[in-house]
Write an enzyme that holds these catalytic residues in place. Structure first.
Site, PDB file in Angstrom:
ATOM      1  CE1 TYR A  16      -5.703  16.841 -28.485  1.00 45.71           C
ATOM      2  CE2 TYR A  16      -3.877  15.893 -29.787  1.00 45.71           C
ATOM      3  CZ  TYR A  16      -5.058  15.801 -28.931  1.00 45.71           C
ATOM      4  OH  TYR A  16      -5.352  14.414 -28.487  1.00 45.71           O
TER       5      TYR A  16
ATOM      6  CD  GLU B 208      -7.143  15.439 -25.726  1.00 41.09           C
ATOM      7  OE1 GLU B 208      -7.407  14.742 -26.715  1.00 41.09           O
ATOM      8  OE2 GLU B 208      -8.330  15.869 -24.968  1.00 41.09           O
TER       9      GLU B 208
END
Length: 399
Positions: free
Chosen positions: A114, A208
């Site tokens: 991530y 993101e």
């Protein structure tokens, strides 16, 4: 402002951030054709068909399909995805309709990470967050295993330093299991640096990548893209108009933007019409305090006209959820008599059938109260903000 995954990846490519090869498709036939094109170009039989909506969690909701059976299977899968109401943890139970697809090459994935960038308002800097828990909602990771989230902040004077990117890479243990550790660390550091530049130059509020992948060959690529722009910077980015997908936007919020009003839809049943963002927030808080739930945030601003007030009323009542309206005005630049005229005009024009409570204070307040009192309409006056909140909550409950 949100954009689709494929639009974010196009932006990534402009900044030199590596992404898998892929193409947009607006129909099942087109999806089959681009799948055949990808298979030919990449020399791999695997493609991934992805639903494009402005929400995360698409994979768990059934909106991301790995296709191993060639172009015809991709066409069949695309036909099932297009038009479906995709429900994820971010869409709510009503879901969002799928109108666009992104067909992407399949890759040999060794690890999923991530990587996200946000504005840390407390430190007044861009925060870069990284975690080994790729493919999982970062909110869940933060709640259950916060120690797995690594954070670095970007100095606004010097930018992101190389040692910070490498620190994240080693914190993620990227040298372990990679056939070429130096390549993997270098590619990760390059991506982080380029994302920090993109975030700053493009006026993002969120950037993101979930997941950021490491392939079995040790290469690092952005397998996903989620970008939100800061609406306050729209004056610097006329190109954002071309990126907006109006099908994904709240139609009332779009209408409000065109009318010069600040409007955000909420889940409650008490419509709010207020002047000033701070007062609007306080109004929603006091409604909640007295047991009600606001249906919207609506700031008509300091210089709203009678026509804008009428427009604001129409937008509030466009929601079938609204069971009552609370008008809370403190007239500084805004005149209370102008607000009162707009309220009366809208009430008459729309044939208002839900309870209406109005609190006026400030410039020309007596004239405003007189206009409401002499209107002959069922408009309940309040003596103050707390009194108004109590009255509208009680009226909605009684109704």
């Amino acid at each position: 402002m949100k954009i689709h995954e494929y639009q974010g990846k196009q932006l990534f490519a402009r900044y030199g951030i590596p992404i898998p090869k892929g193409y947009v498709a607006l129909s099942a036939d087109e999806a089959g054709k681009v799948a055949a094109r990808l298979i030919e170009e990449t020399k791999t039989p695997v493609v991934v068909v992805k639903a494009q909506i402005h929400a995360g969690g698409r994979g768990k909701g059934g909106g991301v399909k790995v296709v191993k059976g060639g172009a015809e299977e991709a066409k069949t899968v695309a036909g099932k995805l297009l038009g479906m109401q995709l429900v994820t943890h971010q869409t709510g139970p009503e879901g969002q309709k799928v109108r666009r697809l992104y067909v992407e090459q399949g890759l040999d994935i060794a690890r999923e990470l991530y990587l996200g960038l946000v504005v840390d308002r407390e430190k007044r800097r861009i925060a870069i967050m990284a975690s080994t828990e790729g493919g999982v909602e970062i909110e869940k990771v933060a709640a259950e295993t916060p120690e797995k989230i690594l954070t670095e902040h970007v100095d606004p004077a010097v930018g992101l330093s190389g040692y910070q990117a490498r620190k994240l890479a080693f914190g993620l243990h990227l040298t372990e299991g990679s056939p070429d550790p130096k390549l993997t660390v270098a590619e990760f550091a390059s991506i982080v640096s380029k994302l920090a530049t993109l975030f700053d130059k493009e006026d993002c509020s969120l950037c993101e990548v979930n997941p950021l992948i490491v392939t079995k060959q040790g290469k690092v690529l952005a397998l996903d893209s989620k970008i939100n722009f800061d609406d306050n910077a729209s004056g610097r980015h006329k190109e954002w108009n071309e990126l907006m997908d109006k099908d994904e936007e709240d139609p009332v919020e779009l209408e409000a933007k065109e009318a010069g009003l600040s409007y955000v839809s909420l889940d409650g049943d008490i419509g709010c019409l207020v002047n000033g963002a701070g007062l609007a927030m306080a109004t929603m808080d006091i409604i909640k305090h007295h047991g009600g739930t606001p249906a919207n945030f609506l700031d008509v601003g300091g210089g709203a006209t009678k026509e804008q007030v009428t427009k604001a009323f129409k937008m509030i009542l466009s929601s079938p959820k609204v069971k009552g309206i609370f008008v809370n005005i403190f007239g500084g630049i805004m005149r209370c008599d102008v607000i009162a005229e707009g309220v009366v005009a809208a009430t008459r024009e729309l044939g208002l059938k839900v309870p209406l409570v109005v609190r006026l204070e400030g410039t020309n307040v007596e004239q405003g109260k007189a206009i409401l009192a002499n209107s002959g309409l069922r408009i309940e006056a309040a003596d103050g903000m707390g009194d108004g909140a109590k009255r509208i909550v009680a009226a909605v409950r009684a109704a």
